[in-house]
Write a protein that holds these residues in place. Structure first.
Motif, PDB file in Angstrom:
ATOM      1  N   ILE B   2       0.862  -1.262  -0.011  1.00 27.33           N
ATOM      2  CA  ILE B   2       0.003  -0.128   0.190  1.00 27.33           C
ATOM      3  C   ILE B   2       0.792   1.088  -0.001  1.00 27.33           C
ATOM      4  CG2 ILE B   2      -1.719   1.399   1.338  1.00 27.33           C
ATOM      5  CD1 ILE B   2      -2.839  -1.457   0.899  1.00 27.33           C
ATOM      6  N   ILE B   3       0.752   2.066  -0.944  1.00 28.83           N
ATOM      7  CA  ILE B   3       1.424   3.444  -0.874  1.00 28.83           C
ATOM      8  C   ILE B   3       0.346   4.535  -0.482  1.00 28.83           C
ATOM      9  CG2 ILE B   3       2.716   5.035  -2.145  1.00 28.83           C
ATOM     10  CD1 ILE B   3       3.274   2.985  -4.309  1.00 28.83           C
ATOM     11  N   GLU B   4       0.619   4.961   0.898  1.00 29.69           N
ATOM     12  CA  GLU B   4      -0.352   6.193   1.244  1.00 29.69           C
ATOM     13  C   GLU B   4      -0.160   7.268   0.352  1.00 29.69           C
ATOM     14  OE1 GLU B   4      -1.134   6.584   5.487  1.00 29.69           O
ATOM     15  OE2 GLU B   4       0.228   4.941   5.863  1.00 29.69           O
ATOM     16  N   HIS B   5      -1.244   8.061   0.334  1.00 28.24           N
ATOM     17  CA  HIS B   5      -1.209   9.346  -0.488  1.00 28.24           C
ATOM     18  C   HIS B   5       0.091  10.371   0.095  1.00 28.24           C
ATOM     19  CE1 HIS B   5      -2.625  11.786  -3.879  1.00 28.24           C
ATOM     20  NE2 HIS B   5      -2.362  12.847  -2.936  1.00 28.24           N
ATOM     21  N   MET B   8       3.601   9.933  -1.139  1.00 25.62           N
ATOM     22  CA  MET B   8       4.148   9.923  -2.489  1.00 25.62           C
ATOM     23  C   MET B   8       4.875  11.296  -2.759  1.00 25.62           C
ATOM     24  SD  MET B   8       0.373   8.589  -4.106  1.00 25.62           S
ATOM     25  CE  MET B   8      -0.341   7.056  -3.743  1.00 25.62           C
ATOM     26  N   LEU B  28       1.934   7.780  -8.431  1.00 27.85           N
ATOM     27  CA  LEU B  28       0.910   7.013  -7.847  1.00 27.85           C
ATOM     28  C   LEU B  28       1.492   5.676  -7.327  1.00 27.85           C
ATOM     29  CD1 LEU B  28      -2.398   7.752  -9.720  1.00 27.85           C
ATOM     30  CD2 LEU B  28      -1.574   8.561  -7.466  1.00 27.85           C
ATOM     31  N   GLY B  29       2.415   5.158  -8.049  1.00 24.75           N
ATOM     32  CA  GLY B  29       3.027   3.873  -8.015  1.00 24.75           C
ATOM     33  C   GLY B  29       4.605   3.737  -7.282  1.00 24.75           C
TER      34      GLY B  29
END
Lengths: 115, 115
Positions: B2-5, B8, B28-29
């Motif tokens: 999971i990448i939290e906003h 980023m 985003l990725g």
């Protein structure tokens, strides 16, 4: 090419990957996607509905959370997600996602294949 | 994964493809994307700012419009876009996009490469 939202095909999937309830998938790029793009869809998951656990090998899926909140089983770890977060699943890892909170969970799902 | 906003990376690009003003790109990725995914970013284009005309060969770019309105030059044809619409550009076609209306234009850009 521009695809207007009103022209997009919408599919309803019930018990997707043995999940709960029904989810709605809007095909964002039409039926004929770029050859390494297997899915490009907006997914609407009502509160309490879910996409059940499944793995991705030979491809990577990105869930880009747009609205609502969800509970993700991220390869065995439970994580709450919110708008702006991204779930990345590939290399044989497993994920599931359930709509939580008070409004439907809206996300964009992108699957890019390795071969 | 999971990448939290909030974690980023955000890049500001001025006069992107000789466009007007500055646009903001949120990765985003992360920096290490799937091998056929060259860009997966949220793009914020202020009203009056733009990404100038450029073509895509050997890859396809999808602009998924999330908020605001824009004016797209879709390989020579001017089209107004709104939330939910998708711009598909590949096979050597050209596109540009400018923020119009009253609020910034927010979109997700996905580039999937052929090889």
């Amino acid at each position: 090419m521009i695809i207007e939202h009103s022209q997009m095909e919408v599919e309803t999937k019930t018990n997707l990957r043995e999940g709960k309830g029904s989810v709605q998938m809007t095909l964002l790029g039409g039926r004929q996607l770029q050859k390494h793009c297997r899915i490009l869809s907006e997914v609407l998951i009502p509160v309490g509905a879910s996409i059940g656990p499944h793995s991705h090998s030979g491809e990577t899926e990105y869930y880009i959370i747009l609205e609502g909140t969800g509970l993700v089983d991220d390869d065995g770890k439970l994580v709450n997600v919110k708008p702006g977060d991204v779930v990345v699943t590939g290399g044989g890892a497993t994920h599931s996602i359930e709509g939580t909170g008070k409004v439907p969970l809206k996300l964009i799902a992108v699957i890019v294949t390795d071969a």
